[in-house]
Design an enzyme around this catalytic site. Structure first.
Site, PDB file in Angstrom:
ATOM      1  N   PHE A 159       0.805  -1.225   0.000  1.00  9.16           N
ATOM      2  CA  PHE A 159       0.000   0.000   0.000  1.00  9.16           C
ATOM      3  C   PHE A 159       0.840   1.277   0.000  1.00  9.16           C
ATOM      4  O   PHE A 159       0.390   2.334  -0.445  1.00  9.16           O
ATOM      5  CB  PHE A 159      -0.950   0.009   1.218  1.00  9.16           C
ATOM      6  CG  PHE A 159      -0.271   0.440   2.494  1.00  9.16           C
ATOM      7  CD1 PHE A 159      -0.175   1.787   2.823  1.00  9.16           C
ATOM      8  CD2 PHE A 159       0.310  -0.483   3.359  1.00  9.16           C
ATOM      9  CE1 PHE A 159       0.470   2.194   3.990  1.00  9.16           C
ATOM     10  CE2 PHE A 159       0.956  -0.091   4.510  1.00  9.16           C
ATOM     11  CZ  PHE A 159       1.037   1.257   4.822  1.00  9.16           C
ATOM     12  N   LYS A 183      -1.479  -7.541  -8.956  1.00 15.82           N
ATOM     13  CA  LYS A 183      -2.390  -7.647  -7.798  1.00 15.82           C
ATOM     14  C   LYS A 183      -1.991  -6.503  -6.868  1.00 15.82           C
ATOM     15  O   LYS A 183      -1.087  -6.630  -6.046  1.00 15.82           O
ATOM     16  CB  LYS A 183      -2.166  -9.003  -7.120  1.00 15.82           C
ATOM     17  CG  LYS A 183      -3.356  -9.608  -6.409  1.00 15.82           C
ATOM     18  CD  LYS A 183      -3.941  -8.803  -5.312  1.00 15.82           C
ATOM     19  CE  LYS A 183      -3.217  -8.880  -3.997  1.00 15.82           C
ATOM     20  NZ  LYS A 183      -3.687  -7.894  -3.018  1.00 15.82           N
ATOM     21  N   SER A 240       5.338  -7.181   3.312  1.00 16.26           N
ATOM     22  CA  SER A 240       5.927  -7.556   4.602  1.00 16.26           C
ATOM     23  C   SER A 240       6.761  -8.835   4.493  1.00 16.26           C
ATOM     24  O   SER A 240       6.588  -9.631   3.552  1.00 16.26           O
ATOM     25  CB  SER A 240       4.811  -7.773   5.617  1.00 16.26           C
ATOM     26  OG  SER A 240       3.941  -8.763   5.121  1.00 16.26           O
ATOM     27  N   GLU A 261      10.778  -8.136  -2.408  1.00 14.63           N
ATOM     28  CA  GLU A 261      11.147  -6.810  -1.876  1.00 14.63           C
ATOM     29  C   GLU A 261      10.357  -6.634  -0.591  1.00 14.63           C
ATOM     30  O   GLU A 261       9.213  -6.186  -0.610  1.00 14.63           O
ATOM     31  CB  GLU A 261      10.765  -5.712  -2.891  1.00 14.63           C
ATOM     32  CG  GLU A 261      11.467  -5.820  -4.220  1.00 14.63           C
ATOM     33  CD  GLU A 261      12.934  -5.413  -4.159  1.00 14.63           C
ATOM     34  OE1 GLU A 261      13.399  -4.929  -3.100  1.00 14.63           O
ATOM     35  OE2 GLU A 261      13.625  -5.605  -5.169  1.00 14.63           O
ATOM     36  N   LEU A 262      10.998  -6.981   0.535  1.00 15.52           N
ATOM     37  CA  LEU A 262      10.231  -7.079   1.785  1.00 15.52           C
ATOM     38  C   LEU A 262      10.650  -6.004   2.790  1.00 15.52           C
ATOM     39  O   LEU A 262      11.322  -5.045   2.436  1.00 15.52           O
ATOM     40  CB  LEU A 262      10.380  -8.501   2.332  1.00 15.52           C
ATOM     41  CG  LEU A 262      10.151  -9.598   1.272  1.00 15.52           C
ATOM     42  CD1 LEU A 262      10.442 -10.975   1.818  1.00 15.52           C
ATOM     43  CD2 LEU A 262       8.742  -9.521   0.690  1.00 15.52           C
ATOM     44  N   CYS A 295       9.528   1.531   3.158  1.00 18.88           N
ATOM     45  CA  CYS A 295      10.403   0.388   3.449  1.00 18.88           C
ATOM     46  C   CYS A 295      11.801   0.890   3.794  1.00 18.88           C
ATOM     47  O   CYS A 295      12.556   0.228   4.501  1.00 18.88           O
ATOM     48  CB  CYS A 295      10.449  -0.559   2.263  1.00 18.88           C
ATOM     49  SG  CYS A 295      10.795   0.270   0.719  1.00 18.88           S
TER      50      CYS A 295
HETATM   51  P1  NAD Z   1       1.531  -6.757   3.119  1.00 21.07           P
HETATM   52  O1  NAD Z   1       2.551  -7.815   3.187  1.00 21.07           O
HETATM   53  O2  NAD Z   1       0.437  -6.775   4.110  1.00 21.07           O
HETATM   54  O3  NAD Z   1       0.807  -6.781   1.676  1.00 21.07           O
HETATM   55  C1  NAD Z   1       1.531  -6.588   0.479  1.00 21.07           C
HETATM   56  C2  NAD Z   1       0.789  -7.238  -0.666  1.00 21.07           C
HETATM   57  O4  NAD Z   1       0.856  -8.653  -0.528  1.00 21.07           O
HETATM   58  C3  NAD Z   1      -0.696  -6.908  -0.750  1.00 21.07           C
HETATM   59  O5  NAD Z   1      -1.053  -6.762  -2.091  1.00 21.07           O
HETATM   60  C4  NAD Z   1      -1.354  -8.141  -0.130  1.00 21.07           C
HETATM   61  O6  NAD Z   1      -2.678  -8.348  -0.565  1.00 21.07           O
HETATM   62  C5  NAD Z   1      -0.437  -9.239  -0.615  1.00 21.07           C
HETATM   63  N1  NAD Z   1      -0.376 -10.448   0.220  1.00 21.07           N
HETATM   64  C6  NAD Z   1      -0.401 -10.524   1.563  1.00 21.07           C
HETATM   65  N2  NAD Z   1      -0.230 -11.813   1.969  1.00 21.07           N
HETATM   66  C7  NAD Z   1      -0.071 -12.551   0.844  1.00 21.07           C
HETATM   67  C8  NAD Z   1       0.136 -13.931   0.594  1.00 21.07           C
HETATM   68  N3  NAD Z   1       0.224 -14.809   1.585  1.00 21.07           N
HETATM   69  N4  NAD Z   1       0.262 -14.341  -0.683  1.00 21.07           N
HETATM   70  C9  NAD Z   1       0.189 -13.456  -1.711  1.00 21.07           C
HETATM   71  N5  NAD Z   1      -0.030 -12.128  -1.531  1.00 21.07           N
HETATM   72  C10 NAD Z   1      -0.162 -11.688  -0.271  1.00 21.07           C
HETATM   73  O7  NAD Z   1       2.313  -5.346   3.153  1.00 21.07           O
HETATM   74  P2  NAD Z   1       1.748  -3.863   3.264  1.00 21.07           P
HETATM   75  O8  NAD Z   1       1.242  -3.618   4.637  1.00 21.07           O
HETATM   76  O9  NAD Z   1       0.846  -3.555   2.110  1.00 21.07           O
HETATM   77  O10 NAD Z   1       3.099  -3.021   3.021  1.00 21.07           O
HETATM   78  C11 NAD Z   1       4.029  -2.730   4.010  1.00 21.07           C
HETATM   79  C12 NAD Z   1       5.225  -3.659   3.942  1.00 21.07           C
HETATM   80  O11 NAD Z   1       5.799  -3.646   2.637  1.00 21.07           O
HETATM   81  C13 NAD Z   1       6.361  -3.219   4.865  1.00 21.07           C
HETATM   82  O12 NAD Z   1       6.908  -4.346   5.479  1.00 21.07           O
HETATM   83  C14 NAD Z   1       7.356  -2.566   3.919  1.00 21.07           C
HETATM   84  O13 NAD Z   1       8.682  -2.524   4.406  1.00 21.07           O
HETATM   85  C15 NAD Z   1       7.212  -3.441   2.719  1.00 21.07           C
HETATM   86  N6  NAD Z   1       7.700  -2.783   1.512  1.00 21.07           N
HETATM   87  C16 NAD Z   1       8.906  -3.189   1.000  1.00 21.07           C
HETATM   88  C17 NAD Z   1       9.432  -2.567  -0.117  1.00 21.07           C
HETATM   89  C18 NAD Z   1      10.758  -2.975  -0.687  1.00 21.07           C
HETATM   90  O14 NAD Z   1      11.033  -2.615  -1.824  1.00 21.07           O
HETATM   91  N7  NAD Z   1      11.591  -3.706   0.031  1.00 21.07           N
HETATM   92  C19 NAD Z   1       8.717  -1.522  -0.740  1.00 21.07           C
HETATM   93  C20 NAD Z   1       7.490  -1.148  -0.197  1.00 21.07           C
HETATM   94  C21 NAD Z   1       6.992  -1.786   0.928  1.00 21.07           C
END
Ligand code: NAD
Length: 508
Positions: A159, A183, A240, A261-262, A295
């Site tokens: 998000f 997605k 995440s 990219e977590l 992130c």
């Molecule tokens: P999130 O993990 O809750 O969701 C991210 C995406 O993954 C969403 O589209 C969600 O619907 C999907 N998703 C969740 N569980 C899944 C699963 N089991 N299988 C497939 N898809 C799934 O993350 P968030 O709250 O939207 O974003 C914040 C996180 O993203 C933070 O940890 C941040 O550090 C990380 N982030 C990392 C980077 C990077 O480049 N390293 C960039 C932006 C955000």
């Protein structure tokens, strides 16, 4: 304002959520998009059904057979035109991102600028998908390597950068000749659909009916379908660490490729040889930018004990200048957190800091005044913690900054590396030896290591990504494009003999 933005981007308050190129498919189940600014419903988007998902896969497979035949520079020209559309719509798209995600309008437009930049990069790259020529050990033989598209690329995004991270993937994946299925985060669907419609406009202008960019909407279930799907050659997932572990296991089980990219947990070392003013600006922007929901946000400040008091005094003054309120007002530096869950995490983090011996130097808490129209606005805060406090190992996606004192650079580097995440890091120093030590193999263990700039943000020209629990993926610039293609090694025999390996001979 929203109705005007919807008109600009061809959206409606009740919008389909499945797109096969320009064709949209509606369903009976919906997700509401709620603005964190004032909790109003922006609109609702229908979830992709399993049947619709299968349709997207079927059409993407067909599309690949056509798109891969387009010469790469022609694919690049589509991305060039997309960048022009983004330039024309920078302000409106920036606004929509700001309304839906809650980041300041300048950051919303900055996100669109990042999209423009990666598109420009991809256009040039479309003429530079170079392979190598290799000298063969055999007479009259020539070897080379060439790169082909993979097929279908699935993009799962978070998000906090609702559209920029998609653009890093889609611009590169498309010029490489792949078909993309996106997605987006369930929290920022309208920003995603606006980008899709802009891209479709470019395709229509060029009479291209091939659905090269497709969307599925939903929560983690739809994300799982994409990760499980064997027709999807590469999954590029941003989010995440928890999500990354699940996606990596699913994609690994079917021997698919993934770019992960977590989460990050980024530290900045402030040396006694630092330009204090520079360090202050870098720390402030890194810690409060996007309300600590990047992130690359600075979460830990490792400060030399000699300058700790002077620096933290200045930091207090700097925090007092931060204007918090409606992110659409360009005078404000910080908007709300994304939702109630994020606020709960923030409050829990503050409690845990105190339980683990932390001492708040800048106090946190909720903000409720006439400038804040939702309960999601919080105060950015900073606490001094013992270097081993466990809370510092967790990424709390909020503006909570941890302060740690150090006396030797080796100690500072060991604090910096003592977390499971490995995304971004920085040192502020005018001492060359310190800077080089930080950049050496004994220094930072992160994917990004900066000197005299903060941890936050990244230029698209470099490969972006992190080590350890951050997932090890690389996106965006440099040679990150190679992950979106398959490498083929070719040997050509232009002689009339066939030397067999290991000296084997047949008497034929
Ligand atoms: P999130 O993990 O809750 O969701 C991210 C995406 O993954 C969403 O589209 C969600 O619907 C999907 N998703 C969740 N569980 C899944 C699963 N089991 N299988 C497939 N898809 C799934 O993350 P968030 O709250 O939207 O974003 C914040 C996180 O993203 C933070 O940890 C941040 O550090 C990380 N982030 C990392 C980077 C990077 O480049 N390293 C960039 C932006 C955000």
């Amino acid at each position: 304002m929203i109705s005007q933005l919807f008109k600009t981007f061809g959206l409606s308050t009740s919008n389909p959520g499945t797109y096969i190129g320009t064709k949209s498919l509606e369903n009976t189940e919906y997700i509401s998009s709620i603005s964190p600014i004032d909790q109003t419903e922006i609109g609702r988007v229908s979830k992709t059904s399993n049947y619709q998902f299968q349709e997207v896969i079927k059409e993407s497979k067909k599309a690949f057979l056509e798109w891969r035949k387009f010469p790469a520079p022609k694919r690049g020209d589509i991305i060039r035109q997309y960048a022009m559309e983004l330039r024309r719509h920078k302000s409106d798209l920036g606004k929509l991102i700001s309304v839906e995600m809650g980041k300041p309008i300048q950051e919303g437009m900055g996100e669109v600028q990042e999209m423009i930049d990666i598109c420009d990069f991809a256009v040039g790259l479309s003429r530079q998908l170079y392979g190598k020529t290799i000298k063969s050990e055999r007479e009259n033989h020539q070897m080379y390597e060439q790169w082909h598209p993979l097929g279908i690329v699935g993009i799962i995004s978070a998000f906090n950068f609702p559209v920029a991270v998609w653009s890093w993937n889609v611009a590169i994946a498309l010029i490489c000749g792949n078909i993309c299925i996106w997605k987006p985060s369930e929290k920022t669907l309208f920003s995603a659909l606006a980008c899709q419609n802009l891209l479709c406009k470019v395709l229509s202008n060029n009479n291209i009916e091939i659905p090269i960019s497709n969307i599925i909407s939903g929560d983690k279930n739809q994300g799982k379908w994409l990760a499980e799907e064997t027709e999807v050659s590469l999954i590029s997932a941003t989010g995440s660490v928890r999500m990354g572990r699940e996606v990596a296991a699913t994609v690994g089980k079917r021997l698919g490729k993934s770019i992960l990219e977590l989460g990050g947990n980024n530290a900045m070392i402030v040396s006694p040889n630092a330009d204090i003013n520079l360090a202050l600006h870098a720390a402030l922007f890194g810690a409060i930018g996007t309300a600590g929901q990047r992130c690359t946000s600075t979460r830990r400040l490792i400060i030399h004990s000699e300058i700790f008091d002077v620096f933290t005094e200045k930091l207090k003054n700097a925090y007092a200048q931060v204007k918090i309120g409606d992110p659409l007002d360009p005078n404000n530096h910080m908007g709300p957190l994304i939702d109630q869950n994020a606020v709960n995490q923030y409050l829990k983090c503050i409690e845990t800091v105190q339980e683990q011996g932390g001492e708040f130097i800048i106090e946190g808490g909720l903000i409720r005044n006439r400038n804040t129209k939702s309960p999601f606005y919080v105060k950015p805060c900073a606490a001094l913690l013992p270097p081993n406090a466990e809370i510092m190992k967790i990424e709390t996606f909020a503006p909570v900054l941890y302060l740690i004192k150090y006396t030797h650079l080796e100690e500072a580097i060991s604090y910096q590396n003592n977390v499971r995440q490995g995304l971004s890091s920085s040192i502020i120093t005018n001492n060359l030896q310190e800077a080089q030590k930080f950049l050496s193999p004994e220094g930072s263990d992160c994917g990004i290591a900066n000197v005299n700039i903060g941890t936050s943000g990244a230029e698209i020209g470099g490969a972006f990504g992190g080590e350890k629990d951050t997932g090890g993926g690389r996106e965006s610039g440099s040679d990150a494009w190679k992950a979106y293609m398959r490498r083929q090694t070719t040997t050509i025999n232009y002689g009339d003999k066939i030397p067999l390996a290991q000296g084997i001979k047949f008497n034929l």
